[in-house]
Design an enzyme around this catalytic site. Structure first.
Site, mmCIF file in Angstrom:
data_model
loop_
_atom_site.group_PDB
_atom_site.id
_atom_site.type_symbol
_atom_site.label_atom_id
_atom_site.label_comp_id
_atom_site.label_asym_id
_atom_site.label_seq_id
_atom_site.Cartn_x
_atom_site.Cartn_y
_atom_site.Cartn_z
ATOM 1 N N GLY A 196 2.885 5.231 -0.276
ATOM 2 C CA GLY A 196 1.548 4.661 -0.403
ATOM 3 C C GLY A 196 1.555 3.227 0.091
ATOM 4 O O GLY A 196 2.615 2.665 0.409
ATOM 5 N N LEU A 197 0.389 2.640 0.142
ATOM 6 C CA LEU A 197 0.253 1.267 0.635
ATOM 7 C C LEU A 197 0.992 0.269 -0.255
ATOM 8 O O LEU A 197 1.276 0.552 -1.422
ATOM 9 C CB LEU A 197 -1.229 0.881 0.699
ATOM 10 C CG LEU A 197 -2.104 1.621 1.709
ATOM 11 C CD1 LEU A 197 -3.569 1.263 1.497
ATOM 12 C CD2 LEU A 197 -1.674 1.305 3.139
ATOM 13 N N SER A 203 0.124 -0.422 -4.114
ATOM 14 C CA SER A 203 -0.560 0.769 -4.643
ATOM 15 C C SER A 203 -0.019 1.154 -6.018
ATOM 16 O O SER A 203 -0.636 1.936 -6.741
ATOM 17 C CB SER A 203 -0.420 1.950 -3.678
ATOM 18 O OG SER A 203 0.940 2.306 -3.498
ATOM 19 N N GLY A 204 1.153 0.621 -6.379
ATOM 20 C CA GLY A 204 1.715 0.877 -7.695
ATOM 21 C C GLY A 204 2.939 1.780 -7.690
ATOM 22 O O GLY A 204 3.335 2.291 -8.741
ATOM 23 N N SER A 250 6.878 3.906 3.477
ATOM 24 C CA SER A 250 7.199 5.001 4.411
ATOM 25 C C SER A 250 5.938 5.485 5.120
ATOM 26 O O SER A 250 5.456 6.581 4.856
ATOM 27 C CB SER A 250 7.920 6.149 3.696
ATOM 28 O OG SER A 250 7.266 6.559 2.517
#
Length: 199
Positions: A33-34, A37-38, A107
């Site tokens: 994820g970005l 994003s957590g 990724s």
């Protein structure tokens, strides 16, 4: 230059025997994820929950790995791919050791994530898309990276000046901008239970 004078040396202890010792299946939980994003926060919370229940785990975190194994890599597309390739190989070793491995890496490229999936057996790679809209990621931004990227101080920044390719068929999608962390942790743990990774 790649060495050609190498031979694979088998162990007398199998992956199945290691899994039996740990009393659970091993797999890669691949969080993508970005930035902000957590992913890392979620990995830490899930690992703690699993550890409390006697599950053998290890976290491979994007920033942490760049302090050692991948400290010589930058953020060009080529370096990003090499970063993920190396992590994939390390994750594969952990799976062979019978450990549930949690990886927190942006990724950004589908091809790289699919390459890691192919390194292990079916069901040993669980792609977890930590979905969070970029506005929320920027609002959180604990390191101030989005602001620097928008000001041109950071090049090749995913979501701003470099692409992020969303997973096409992830095993789990976590709406991390819409639900509390406890719900997200439960979502992953429940998946592992339902799919018989945990005994």
């Amino acid at each position: 230059m790649m060495s050609t004078n190498i031979t694979w040396h088998d162990s007398q202890v199998t992956k199945a025997e290691r899994q039996k010792l740990h009393k659970h299946q091993s797999a890669i939980l691949w969080f993508t994820g970005l930035s902000a994003s957590g992913k890392s926060t979620l990995c830490v919370a899930i690992e703690k929950r699993l550890h409390e229940h006697g599950i053998s785990t290890y976290i491979l975190d994007g920033d942490n790995v760049r302090h050692g194994l991948n400290k010589g890599l930058g953020f060009s597309p080529e370096d990003r791919s090499e970063n993920i390739r190396r992590i994939g190989e390390v994750s594969k070793l952990f799976v062979d050791a019978g450990v549930i491995t949690l990886t927190a890496f942006i990724s950004p490229y589908i091809k790289d994530r699919d390459t890691v999936r192919k390194l292990v057996e079916t069901k040993e790679f669980i792609e977890i898309y930590v979905k969070c809209n970029i506005e929320e990621c920027e609002r959180r931004d604990p390191k101030g990276l989005y602001e620097k990227a928008r000001n041109g101080e950071i090049k090749d920044f995913t979501g701003i000046s470099a692409p992020y390719e969303e997973p096409l068929n992830p095993e789990i999608v976590i709406e991390n901008d819409k639900q509390p962390i406890d719900v997200s942790v439960d979502q992953v743990i429940n998946y592992l239970l339902e799919e018989n990774y945990l005994c």
